[in-house]
Enzyme design. Structure first.
Site, mmCIF file in Angstrom:
data_model
loop_
_atom_site.group_PDB
_atom_site.id
_atom_site.type_symbol
_atom_site.label_atom_id
_atom_site.label_comp_id
_atom_site.label_asym_id
_atom_site.label_seq_id
_atom_site.Cartn_x
_atom_site.Cartn_y
_atom_site.Cartn_z
ATOM 1 N N CYS A 1 0.835 -1.206 0.000
ATOM 2 C CA CYS A 1 0.000 0.000 0.000
ATOM 3 C C CYS A 1 0.868 1.254 0.000
ATOM 4 O O CYS A 1 0.578 2.221 -0.710
ATOM 5 C CB CYS A 1 -0.923 0.006 1.218
ATOM 6 S SG CYS A 1 -2.064 -1.389 1.275
ATOM 7 N N ASP A 2 1.936 1.231 0.784
ATOM 8 C CA ASP A 2 2.899 2.328 0.829
ATOM 9 C C ASP A 2 3.494 2.556 -0.563
ATOM 10 O O ASP A 2 3.482 3.677 -1.078
ATOM 11 C CB ASP A 2 3.989 1.961 1.851
ATOM 12 C CG ASP A 2 5.105 2.985 1.945
ATOM 13 O OD1 ASP A 2 5.246 3.590 3.021
ATOM 14 O OD2 ASP A 2 5.858 3.156 0.970
#
Length: 172
Positions: free
Chosen positions: A65-66
């Site tokens: 997600c980062d």
């Protein structure tokens, strides 16, 4: 009861259930209510007339997600004023703001689906077992018609960045 879809997604190989419809290219984008802060909300109408890339992530505090959010933040500056990139997760707005500050992410709009999972249900990405949204990309044109959809089959995999960005560039 919301439509439930099984056999379409996994988390580390384990089946998960998605709530909501399976949206396809050509569908009208459903409206949504998402939080910019604990009290400020936005809807699809707030981005009227713009091409929208909606990057859905389960939680901003995970590696994929980062990376996904950082990638779209890098691309956002190259896409012009007619394009907005929205990153949606079920994280609290506080956590999203903290992460953005630490990561130097300032070009994507972070929006939270924490209150009632309104977005996840409307876009068919709400994971029933976790109450998080499944990793997905939606590209919506200026008339709010969906032009590109990728809902990942495995939560831990990266989306196809190139295809999503090509879909945006074709509309911008």
């Amino acid at each position: 009861m919301a439509q439930q879809r099984t056999g379409v997604a996994t988390l580390k190989g384990n089946p998960i259930t998605l709530n909501g419809p399976e949206l396809k290219q050509g569908d009208q984008a459903p409206d949504f209510q998402l939080n910019k802060s604990l009290v400020d909300t936005v809807s699809l109408k707030d981005y009227a007339g713009k091409v929208k890339l909606i990057s859905v992530v389960p939680s901003i505090d995970t590696g994929v997600c980062d990376a996904q959010t950082r990638r779209f933040n890098e691309e956002a500056g190259k896409l012009g004023d007619n394009v907005v990139i929205l990153t949606v997760s079920a994280d609290l707005p506080f956590a999203q703001a903290r992460w953005c500050g630490a990561a130097g992410v300032d070009k994507v709009v972070m929006l939270s689906d924490y209150k009632d999972n309104n977005f996840g249900q409307a876009y068919g990405v709400l994971i029933d077992e976790l109450k998080l949204d499944m990793r997905a990309i939606f590209v919506i044109d200026a008339n709010d018609t969906i032009q590109y959809v990728q809902v990942l089959g495995e939560m831990t995999e990266h989306p196809n960045y190139e295809d999503a960005l090509a879909a945006v560039k074709a509309l911008a």
